[in-house]
Design an enzyme around this catalytic site. Structure first.
Site, PDB file in Angstrom:
ATOM      1  N   ARG A 107      -1.776  12.963  -4.192  1.00 43.17           N
ATOM      2  CA  ARG A 107      -2.666  12.044  -3.467  1.00 43.17           C
ATOM      3  C   ARG A 107      -4.105  12.141  -3.953  1.00 43.17           C
ATOM      4  NH1 ARG A 107      -0.815  13.433   2.607  1.00 43.17           N
ATOM      5  NH2 ARG A 107      -0.160  15.371   1.582  1.00 43.17           N
ATOM      6  N   GLN A 108      -4.418  13.183  -4.717  1.00 44.43           N
ATOM      7  CA  GLN A 108      -5.760  13.315  -5.283  1.00 44.43           C
ATOM      8  C   GLN A 108      -5.731  12.824  -6.731  1.00 44.43           C
ATOM      9  OE1 GLN A 108      -7.926  16.992  -4.342  1.00 44.43           O
ATOM     10  NE2 GLN A 108      -6.240  17.579  -2.977  1.00 44.43           N
ATOM     11  N   THR A 157       1.361  13.478   8.609  1.00 45.36           N
ATOM     12  CA  THR A 157       1.230  13.741  10.049  1.00 45.36           C
ATOM     13  C   THR A 157       1.966  12.717  10.899  1.00 45.36           C
ATOM     14  OG1 THR A 157      -0.832  12.475  10.169  1.00 45.36           O
ATOM     15  CG2 THR A 157      -1.017  14.841   9.723  1.00 45.36           C
ATOM     16  N   ALA A 158       2.496  11.672  10.273  1.00 48.71           N
ATOM     17  CA  ALA A 158       3.323  10.636  10.922  1.00 48.71           C
ATOM     18  C   ALA A 158       2.533   9.711  11.845  1.00 48.71           C
ATOM     19  CB  ALA A 158       4.489  11.268  11.692  1.00 48.71           C
ATOM     20  N   GLY A 159       1.219   9.790  11.820  1.00 51.22           N
ATOM     21  CA  GLY A 159       0.421   8.909  12.666  1.00 51.22           C
ATOM     22  C   GLY A 159       0.592   7.448  12.298  1.00 51.22           C
ATOM     23  N   THR A 160       0.447   7.131  11.000  1.00 50.23           N
ATOM     24  CA  THR A 160       0.599   5.753  10.534  1.00 50.23           C
ATOM     25  C   THR A 160       2.015   5.250  10.771  1.00 50.23           C
ATOM     26  OG1 THR A 160      -1.102   6.008   8.830  1.00 50.23           O
ATOM     27  CG2 THR A 160       0.498   4.253   8.509  1.00 50.23           C
ATOM     28  N   LYS A 202      -3.238  -2.058   7.712  1.00 49.61           N
ATOM     29  CA  LYS A 202      -3.933  -1.089   8.567  1.00 49.61           C
ATOM     30  C   LYS A 202      -5.382  -0.926   8.138  1.00 49.61           C
ATOM     31  CE  LYS A 202      -2.463   2.939   5.867  1.00 49.61           C
ATOM     32  NZ  LYS A 202      -1.634   4.154   5.830  1.00 49.61           N
ATOM     33  N   ARG A 236      -8.452   1.967   8.585  1.00 47.23           N
ATOM     34  CA  ARG A 236      -8.747   3.334   9.010  1.00 47.23           C
ATOM     35  C   ARG A 236     -10.226   3.464   9.371  1.00 47.23           C
ATOM     36  NH1 ARG A 236      -4.798   7.137   7.914  1.00 47.23           N
ATOM     37  NH2 ARG A 236      -3.234   6.617   6.334  1.00 47.23           N
TER      38      ARG A 236
END
EC number: 2.7.6.1
Length: 340
Positions: free
Chosen positions: A105-106, A235-238, A204, A206
């Site tokens: 992801r970086q 973290t499963a938020g999205t 979405k 953010r």
């Protein structure tokens, strides 16, 4: 040209069950007993990693199976130290089999004075003596270009398509594949094309990393069984918020297919209490006991895919052939009869 010797597998500690499963599948393919190379990978009292290989690997085609998942730094160092041990033991070729590539992801500089850690990880692996990478569903396809060695990037979408065709038999006409963000549209479109379904997007916005302020559904999901597809879930938020928004827009059911179940912090609790009927992940990251105990999480195996990819690399044949349904389906033949 095919190697005269048999391929040899060695595993770090990140996901030994997957490594053992790959060895079993290769034994079935070869009609020979393929075992993991006998070695010890352990830590001294101060946390330093030590590797000792107990078998002769001189002139061998070695495949090191080690996802760089949590703890990412320890697992990355294990992989490099194993590679260094093999290189100093005169292995002919070292291929790193990294089912989940951490630091992916970086992959770019999002603001001033920040690193591109995925490129740094690529440099470190190459310097450690690794000559080829075999991985699955890189977070960003351009990471392949960070390496100056060959990279084979497998895809979970063909496995997911087989799983959907099995578990939603007779209901494929009511399925809509959903991308949880605009950046994942290509991934969602590929799966939709494989199963012949419609496509929708959850747009979405953010307010800060890990916190979603607003979501909008682009596409008609009224009365549909929605299948969210993504490369990873942290973290499963999205994911849970997307399931909620899709239900509010008329979706009958919401399922998710995730290549890499990272599942940090409150992820398991969120998924357990969410509108998601099922979350299907692969075993690219070794599932914890909490993940295995969660009723609405199901795990599909990647060992058949990786075993065949390793065989193809060793034999010098095509790896991209595994992207085709007609090639992959026989590899997984009978698997879903056992799982479903």
């Amino acid at each position: 040209m095919p190697n005269a010797n048999e391929p040899k597998l060695i595993s770090g500690n990140a996901n030994r069950p997957l490594a053992a499963a790959i060895a079993r599948r290769m034994s079935m393919h070869r009609g020979l007993n393929v075992d993991l190379v006998d070695a010890r990978v352990e830590r001294f009292n101060d946390g330093e990693i030590f590797v000792e290989v107990f078998e002769n690997v001189r002139g061998e085609d070695m495949f090191v199976i080690q996802p760089t998942s949590n703890p990412a730094n320890d697992n990355l160092m294990e992989l490099m130290i194993i590679s260094d041990a093999l290189r100093r033991s005169s292995a002919a070729r070292i291929t790193a089999v990294i089912p989940y590539f951490g630091y992916a992801r970086q992959d770019r500089r999002t603001k001033a004075r920040t690193p591109i850690s995925a490129k740094l990880a690529a440099n470190l692996l190459t310097e450690a003596g690794i000559e080829r990478i075999l991985t699955m569903d890189l977070h960003a396809a351009q990471i392949q270009g960070f390496f100056d060695i060959p990279v084979d990037n497998l895809y979970a979408a063909p496995i997911f398509a087989l799983d959907i065709e099995h578990h939603f038999r007779g209901e494929l006409g009511q399925i809509t594949v959903v991308s949880p963000d605009v950046g994942g549209v290509a991934r969602a479109r590929e799966l939709a094309q494989r199963i012949g379904s419609g496509l929708a997007i959850v747009d979405k916005r953010r307010v800060r990393p890990g916190e979603v302020a607003e979501m909008t559904v682009i596409g008609d999901v009224e009365g549909q069984t929605c299948v969210i597809v993504d490369d990873l879930c942290d973290t499963a938020g999205t994911l849970c918020k997307a399931a909620e928004v899709l239900t509010e827009n008329g979706a009958n059911e919401v399922h998710a297919y995730i290549s890499h179940g990272v599942f940090s912090g409150p992820a398991i609790e969120r998924i357990s209490n969410s509108r998601l009927k099922t979350v299907v992940i692969t075993d690219s990251i070794q599932p914890t006991q909490a993940v295995q105990a969660t009723q609405n999480i199901r795990i599909v195996p990647t060992a058949p895919l990786f075993a065949q990819a390793i065989m193809n690399i060793w034999q010098g044949t095509s790896v991209s052939s595994l992207f085709a349904h007609e090639t992959l389906a026989p590899i997984y033949e009978g698997m879903y009869a056992l799982n479903g």
